[in-house]
Design a protein around this motif. Structure first.
Motif, PDB file in Angstrom:
ATOM      1  N   ARG A   1      -5.593   8.317   2.105  1.00 12.20           N
ATOM      2  CA  ARG A   1      -6.753   8.317   1.985  1.00 12.20           C
ATOM      3  C   ARG A   1      -7.754   7.524   2.805  1.00 12.20           C
ATOM      4  O   ARG A   1      -8.764   7.971   3.148  1.00 12.20           O
ATOM      5  N   ASP A   2      -7.367   6.288   3.229  1.00  9.79           N
ATOM      6  CA  ASP A   2      -8.287   5.522   3.923  1.00  9.79           C
ATOM      7  C   ASP A   2      -7.737   5.503   5.505  1.00  9.79           C
ATOM      8  O   ASP A   2      -8.563   4.884   6.118  1.00  9.79           O
ATOM      9  N   GLY A   3      -6.918   6.453   5.794  1.00  7.14           N
ATOM     10  CA  GLY A   3      -6.642   6.717   7.119  1.00  7.14           C
ATOM     11  C   GLY A   3      -6.089   5.688   7.928  1.00  7.14           C
ATOM     12  O   GLY A   3      -6.580   5.411   9.048  1.00  7.14           O
TER      13      GLY A   3
ATOM     14  N   LEU B   1       0.950  -1.153  -0.031  1.00  7.36           N
ATOM     15  CA  LEU B   1      -0.030  -0.007   0.043  1.00  7.36           C
ATOM     16  C   LEU B   1       0.835   1.079  -0.047  1.00  7.36           C
ATOM     17  O   LEU B   1       1.663   1.228   0.805  1.00  7.36           O
ATOM     18  N   ASP B   2       0.809   2.282  -1.032  1.00  8.33           N
ATOM     19  CA  ASP B   2       1.590   3.318  -1.040  1.00  8.33           C
ATOM     20  C   ASP B   2       0.974   4.531  -0.280  1.00  8.33           C
ATOM     21  O   ASP B   2      -0.365   4.109   0.470  1.00  8.33           O
ATOM     22  N   TRP B   3       1.672   5.496   0.035  1.00  4.99           N
ATOM     23  CA  TRP B   3       1.116   6.668   0.878  1.00  4.99           C
ATOM     24  C   TRP B   3      -0.115   6.989   0.441  1.00  4.99           C
ATOM     25  O   TRP B   3      -0.908   7.327   1.622  1.00  4.99           O
ATOM     26  N   ARG B   4      -0.521   7.197  -0.746  1.00  3.73           N
ATOM     27  CA  ARG B   4      -1.956   7.830  -1.075  1.00  3.73           C
ATOM     28  C   ARG B   4      -2.758   6.933  -0.673  1.00  3.73           C
ATOM     29  O   ARG B   4      -3.974   7.230  -0.195  1.00  3.73           O
ATOM     30  N   VAL B   5      -2.633   5.548  -0.765  1.00  8.46           N
ATOM     31  CA  VAL B   5      -4.092   4.865  -0.235  1.00  8.46           C
ATOM     32  C   VAL B   5      -4.121   4.699   1.292  1.00  8.46           C
ATOM     33  O   VAL B   5      -5.103   4.683   1.912  1.00  8.46           O
ATOM     34  N   LEU B   6      -2.889   4.840   2.032  1.00  7.48           N
ATOM     35  CA  LEU B   6      -2.609   4.702   3.421  1.00  7.48           C
ATOM     36  C   LEU B   6      -3.403   6.140   4.151  1.00  7.48           C
ATOM     37  O   LEU B   6      -4.034   6.097   4.987  1.00  7.48           O
TER      38      LEU B   6
END
Length: 191
Positions: A81-83, A74-79
């Motif tokens: 975005r999903d908190g 999981l890259d930083w954007r997903v982490l």
């Protein structure tokens, strides 16, 4: 002999090391951030140590079999975005990522820069035969950072030479391929 394969294999990189360096991880039991010396080997195993060490000098704090056990990066954007993770104040923007293992464990990690984080994610993805890539579209060419160009080119050449098939990564040096310490759930539980 199996334990010897898990002993710190780097101070100086050797031909079986894909990437190495300091990466900060969130502890599994005590939820604090710990900087660890991490070494990703061509056999698909990611070893982490309390400090940088020389070959044979100490046992790893833990080992993750990326080839067999990692199912998602999981890259930083997903982490974000999903908190999914509260990053510490010293974590540089866009430097975080996570490794989701088949046993349900998630390793939250960050590097000293977004560029180093992308290097680690590309190397991990290359060795992860079971990794789903839907969150990793942005890991292409690096832009905006001119430092370490020769190191970047060497990493790209190493990654291009790796071969991953349905059984996992092609291993060099038979001792590390024997499934010694740190595979499966036992390795994921070690922090």
């Amino acid at each position: 002999a199996a334990a010897a394969a898990a002993v710190c294999a780097v101070g100086m990189a050797d031909e079986r090391t894909v990437i190495q360096g300091y990466v900060t991880k969130l502890g599994a039991v005590v939820k604090n951030w710990k900087t660890r010396w991490m070494v990703l080997r061509k056999d698909g195993k990611l070893h982490y140590f309390k400090k940088q060490c020389t070959f044979g000098s100490e046992e790893p704090q833990g080992t993750i079999n990326i080839t067999a056990d990692c199912v998602r990066i999981l890259d930083w954007r997903v982490l974000k975005r999903d908190g999914l993770c509260k990053w510490p104040s010293n974590a540089p923007e866009r430097s975080g990522f996570a490794l989701a293992l088949r046993n349900g464990r998630v390793f939250f990690l960050f590097c000293e820069s977004a560029r180093k984080s992308r290097r680690w994610m590309r190397a991990l993805r290359k060795l992860g035969a079971n990794i789903h890539d839907e969150d990793l579209e942005g890991l292409g060419p690096l832009a905006g950072d001119d430092s370490d160009e020769s190191q970047e080119e060497a990493l790209e050449a190493d990654l291009a030479g790796l071969h991953v098939n349905g059984a996992g990564a092609a291993a060099t040096g038979g001792a590390a391929a024997g499934g010694g310490a740190g595979t499966g759930a036992a390795a994921a539980a070690a922090v």
